[in-house]
Scaffold this motif. Structure first.
Motif, PDB file in Angstrom:
ATOM      1  N   MET A  43     -15.264  -5.576  -3.044  1.00  0.00           N
ATOM      2  CA  MET A  43     -14.122  -6.081  -3.800  1.00  0.00           C
ATOM      3  C   MET A  43     -13.796  -5.068  -4.877  1.00  0.00           C
ATOM      4  SD  MET A  43     -13.398  -7.593  -7.033  1.00  0.00           S
ATOM      5  CE  MET A  43     -15.009  -8.155  -7.574  1.00  0.00           C
ATOM      6  N   LYS A  44     -12.514  -4.751  -5.039  1.00  0.00           N
ATOM      7  CA  LYS A  44     -12.109  -3.819  -6.084  1.00  0.00           C
ATOM      8  C   LYS A  44     -10.642  -4.031  -6.414  1.00  0.00           C
ATOM      9  CE  LYS A  44     -11.673   0.630  -5.025  1.00  0.00           C
ATOM     10  NZ  LYS A  44     -11.901   1.967  -4.422  1.00  0.00           N
ATOM     11  N   ILE A  45     -10.228  -3.565  -7.589  1.00  0.00           N
ATOM     12  CA  ILE A  45      -8.832  -3.501  -7.976  1.00  0.00           C
ATOM     13  C   ILE A  45      -8.389  -2.056  -7.801  1.00  0.00           C
ATOM     14  CG2 ILE A  45      -7.170  -3.729  -9.864  1.00  0.00           C
ATOM     15  CD1 ILE A  45      -8.892  -5.964 -10.993  1.00  0.00           C
ATOM     16  N   LEU A  46      -7.322  -1.834  -7.067  1.00  0.00           N
ATOM     17  CA  LEU A  46      -6.876  -0.477  -6.779  1.00  0.00           C
ATOM     18  C   LEU A  46      -6.209   0.141  -8.007  1.00  0.00           C
ATOM     19  CD1 LEU A  46      -5.401  -0.902  -3.182  1.00  0.00           C
ATOM     20  CD2 LEU A  46      -7.639   0.008  -3.837  1.00  0.00           C
ATOM     21  N   LYS A  47      -6.752   1.284  -8.435  1.00  0.00           N
ATOM     22  CA  LYS A  47      -6.176   2.082  -9.524  1.00  0.00           C
ATOM     23  C   LYS A  47      -6.280   3.562  -9.147  1.00  0.00           C
ATOM     24  CE  LYS A  47      -8.138  -1.035 -13.056  1.00  0.00           C
ATOM     25  NZ  LYS A  47      -8.947  -1.056 -14.308  1.00  0.00           N
ATOM     26  N   PRO A  48      -5.678   3.966  -8.047  1.00  0.00           N
ATOM     27  CA  PRO A  48      -5.887   5.338  -7.569  1.00  0.00           C
ATOM     28  C   PRO A  48      -5.241   6.379  -8.485  1.00  0.00           C
ATOM     29  CG  PRO A  48      -4.136   4.275  -6.318  1.00  0.00           C
ATOM     30  CD  PRO A  48      -4.706   3.220  -7.218  1.00  0.00           C
ATOM     31  N   PHE A  82       0.814  -1.217   0.000  1.00  0.00           N
ATOM     32  CA  PHE A  82       0.000   0.000   0.000  1.00  0.00           C
ATOM     33  C   PHE A  82       0.850   1.271   0.000  1.00  0.00           C
ATOM     34  CE2 PHE A  82      -3.014  -2.966   2.358  1.00  0.00           C
ATOM     35  CZ  PHE A  82      -3.718  -3.290   1.199  1.00  0.00           C
ATOM     36  N   GLN A  83       2.167   1.143  -0.163  1.00  0.00           N
ATOM     37  CA  GLN A  83       3.022   2.319  -0.309  1.00  0.00           C
ATOM     38  C   GLN A  83       2.916   2.851  -1.736  1.00  0.00           C
ATOM     39  OE1 GLN A  83       4.764   3.500   2.648  1.00  0.00           O
ATOM     40  NE2 GLN A  83       3.175   2.032   3.233  1.00  0.00           N
ATOM     41  N   ILE A  84       3.215   4.120  -1.919  1.00  0.00           N
ATOM     42  CA  ILE A  84       3.141   4.697  -3.262  1.00  0.00           C
ATOM     43  C   ILE A  84       4.253   4.148  -4.141  1.00  0.00           C
ATOM     44  CG2 ILE A  84       3.273   6.825  -4.617  1.00  0.00           C
ATOM     45  CD1 ILE A  84       0.670   6.512  -3.175  1.00  0.00           C
ATOM     46  N   VAL A  85       5.468   4.201  -3.676  1.00  0.00           N
ATOM     47  CA  VAL A  85       6.596   3.629  -4.418  1.00  0.00           C
ATOM     48  C   VAL A  85       7.057   2.373  -3.698  1.00  0.00           C
ATOM     49  CG1 VAL A  85       7.334   5.843  -5.365  1.00  0.00           C
ATOM     50  CG2 VAL A  85       8.273   5.071  -3.190  1.00  0.00           C
ATOM     51  N   TYR A 116       2.617   2.172  -7.260  1.00  0.00           N
ATOM     52  CA  TYR A 116       3.403   1.191  -8.019  1.00  0.00           C
ATOM     53  C   TYR A 116       2.677  -0.130  -8.224  1.00  0.00           C
ATOM     54  CZ  TYR A 116       4.862  -1.772  -4.016  1.00  0.00           C
ATOM     55  OH  TYR A 116       4.894  -2.644  -2.949  1.00  0.00           O
ATOM     56  N   LYS A 117       1.626  -0.416  -7.466  1.00  0.00           N
ATOM     57  CA  LYS A 117       0.883  -1.656  -7.635  1.00  0.00           C
ATOM     58  C   LYS A 117      -0.486  -1.433  -8.279  1.00  0.00           C
ATOM     59  CE  LYS A 117       2.746  -5.124  -4.504  1.00  0.00           C
ATOM     60  NZ  LYS A 117       2.861  -6.107  -5.608  1.00  0.00           N
ATOM     61  N   SER A 118      -0.637  -0.290  -8.919  1.00  0.00           N
ATOM     62  CA  SER A 118      -1.902  -0.013  -9.590  1.00  0.00           C
ATOM     63  C   SER A 118      -2.211  -1.098 -10.617  1.00  0.00           C
ATOM     64  CB  SER A 118      -1.832   1.350 -10.296  1.00  0.00           C
ATOM     65  OG  SER A 118      -3.058   1.664 -10.903  1.00  0.00           O
ATOM     66  N   ASN A 119      -3.455  -1.579 -10.608  1.00  0.00           N
ATOM     67  CA  ASN A 119      -3.977  -2.559 -11.569  1.00  0.00           C
ATOM     68  C   ASN A 119      -3.619  -4.012 -11.231  1.00  0.00           C
ATOM     69  OD1 ASN A 119      -5.611  -2.740 -14.013  1.00  0.00           O
ATOM     70  ND2 ASN A 119      -3.809  -3.595 -14.999  1.00  0.00           N
ATOM     71  N   VAL A 120      -2.768  -4.238 -10.218  1.00  0.00           N
ATOM     72  CA  VAL A 120      -2.451  -5.621  -9.845  1.00  0.00           C
ATOM     73  C   VAL A 120      -2.734  -5.896  -8.368  1.00  0.00           C
ATOM     74  CG1 VAL A 120      -0.726  -5.934 -11.654  1.00  0.00           C
ATOM     75  CG2 VAL A 120      -0.010  -5.090  -9.411  1.00  0.00           C
TER      76      VAL A 120
END
Length: 536
Positions: free
Chosen positions: A467-472, A161-164, A484-488
């Motif tokens: 339930m969701k896929i994170l794409k912030p 859940f970190q940005i980078v 960095y984990k957007s879409n996965v």
């Protein structure tokens, strides 16, 4: 005469070479190696940053000058460069706010410059990152949860859940009641709906304009982005009561963010404190837009299509066009595929769906959009659209029947999620499980239980609530970092029916297969309603 000159010059050179005994005095120069204990550091303004370097050299200590340098601007200098801020081998520097060199919260570059006094030679350490903040903040997942009557905001600090991507692993920390603990036990009125932090590009320069916004069925509250102290209500974002007071959605659009309120659309930049007059007022136009807008970062339709919306009145898809895009929000293109279609056989007409929108997102191959619809007969279906084409008749690609799926047919689906640009990343959730399916050129959809890469079924404890896929769409720090984990990264919330029985499942997905690579659990919540990334 010239010949005699050449002869004498030749004899002189030969004599000089003959007389040269080859006894040169070469002196090897001493080397110096600098090692710093870490590549990243964090510090609050007003506190000391202390670093102890390791120096390997044969140069006498009395011949060395140590200067620590930050990269930036100083005074009226236009160009950025390294400026010395502290002299001494051991850094013991108090980081102070500076309008030019350290102009605010962000990540800055620092190095140690060692000069050999006798020769003037310079030796530099590797450049390290220093994150400076006015106040410590927990970067991680914001969890909106509650008991159906009131809500709270929890924070989960973890690697995923970190940005980078962290250089070293973060020790997981879970704060289920962060908001209520910060506000003397006060909770948010109503059942949770959505949560977001309005981090736009360069917003770190204006931290006073960044909030966590949590919406419930009773309204929305603003919370300080770091402390989560209550900073007012939804209406406090607007100037002079020009809004209807009906929070529907917040969308990050690069340098600005947009608010959907009662059908009206407002926009402000990170430098502006309040929203002013509506950018789009429903009463002045023929459209009644669903607030679930889908912005595009690429250019399509001859470089003019900027976003996709759904008109609830006409029940058709509408594109925002024009070079100004979302900044103007006044040029629209109805995606009527029958106009100019000629002999093209279209599977459906995006401009006239004769159905209500349930869910839409980028999904399937390439620049495709997937949308789940429900018609007047109560039947569900899904459409696939290509938003990279140049004409409306080329937009509709495939229409998928969903009524053969028992969970869909019997209204047991509570959430849908699609991974961008990958055909195998399609999911729906019921209260009992999560299911995956593929979209493959119009072929029949065949869901399977969510499985790991090793063919094991992923099981959940309690009833699934979201339930969701994170794409912030957020930007963090002076580097405008994106997640960095957007879409996965998928998140699933479950609830066991009692206080504190909520579990947040963090699920890492393989985008090619759509299957699960890793599952983590974080406990202590109530019924989880929404999850989003906190980047500031």
């Amino acid at each position: 005469m010239s010949k005699l000159y050449i002869i004498f010059l030749t004899l002189f050179l030969l004599y000089g070479c003959y007389d040269d005994k080859g006894n040169y005095d070469y002196k090897s120069l001493d080397s110096l190696l600098i090692t710093l204990p870490s590549k990243t550091y964090s510090c609050l303004f007003g506190e000391k940053l202390q670093i102890s370097p390791t120096i390997e050299t044969t140069i006498p200590e009395t011949d060395l000058i140590y200067e620590w340098e930050f990269y930036g601007k100083d005074g009226d200098n236009y160009w950025s460069r390294y400026f010395p801020v502290y002299k001494g081998k051991e850094l013991d520097y108090t980081c102070l706010y500076n309008d030019t060199l350290l102009p605010g919260e962000g990540t800055y570059s620092l190095r140690l410059n060692v000069t050999q006094n006798s020769t003037g030679r310079h030796f530099y350490s590797e450049v390290v990152s220093v994150k400076l903040d006015f106040q410590l903040s927990h970067i991680g997942a914001m969890v909106l949860h509650g008991d159906g009557i009131s809500s709270d905001i929890g924070i989960v600090v973890a690697d995923e859940f970190q940005i980078v991507k962290p250089e070293s692993s973060v020790i997981p920390e879970v704060y289920p009641h962060f908001y209520s603990n910060a506000n003397a036990g006060e909770r948010i009125d109503g059942r949770g709906q959505w949560i977001i932090q309005n981090c736009t590009k360069s917003s770190y320069r204006y931290p006073e304009n960044i909030f966590v916004i949590a919406a419930t069925d009773k309204g929305a509250v603003l919370a300080h982005s770091k402390s989560l102290l209550n900073n007012g209500s939804w209406n406090d974002l607007f100037n002079g009561g020009l809004n209807q007071g009906k929070p529907e959605n917040v969308v990050i659009n690069s340098m600005s963010f947009m608010a959907f309120d009662g059908g009206d659309v407002f926009k402000k930049t990170s430098t502006e404190v309040l929203f002013a007059v509506p950018l789009y007022a429903t009463a002045d136009y023929e459209y009644d837009f669903d607030p679930r807008i889908l912005p595009f970062s690429h250019h399509t339709y001859k470089d003019v299509l900027r976003a996709l919306l759904f008109d609830r009145a006409k029940r058709g898809f509408v594109a925002i066009i024009g070079s100004a895009g979302l900044n103007s929000f006044n040029k629209f293109l109805e995606l009527d595929a029958t106009v100019g279609a000629g002999s093209v056989n279209i599977p459906f007409n995006p401009g006239d769906m004769k159905a209500d929108l349930i869910h839409m997102d980028l999904g399937g191959l390439g620049d495709h959009v997937l949308a789940v619809m429900k018609n007047d007969g109560g039947e569900y279906f899904m459409v696939e659209m290509d938003v990279s084409v140049k004409t409306a008749p080329e937009t509709p690609k495939f229409k998928y029947d969903l009524m053969h799926v028992e969970d869909v047919k019997n209204n047991r689906v509570i959430d849908w999620a699609f991974g961008s640009t990958f055909m195998n990343m399609c999911y729906f959730a019921t209260s009992e499980g999560v299911y995956r399916f593929s979209v493959d050129n119009g072929k029949t959809i065949r869901p399977e239980p969510l499985m790991t890469a090793n063919n094991a079924k992923v099981r959940f404890e309690g009833n699934i609530t979201m339930m969701k896929i994170l794409k912030p769409d957020i930007f963090s720090g002076n580097n405008n970092d994106v997640y960095y984990k957007s879409n996965v990264e998928m998140v699933v919330g479950t609830y066991g029916g009692t206080s504190g029985s909520g579990i947040l499942y963090s699920i890492e997905l393989d985008p090619l297969s759509g299957r699960v690579l890793l599952v983590r659990e974080y406990t202590g919540f109530d019924e989880i309603c929404d999850v989003n990334i906190k980047g500031y």
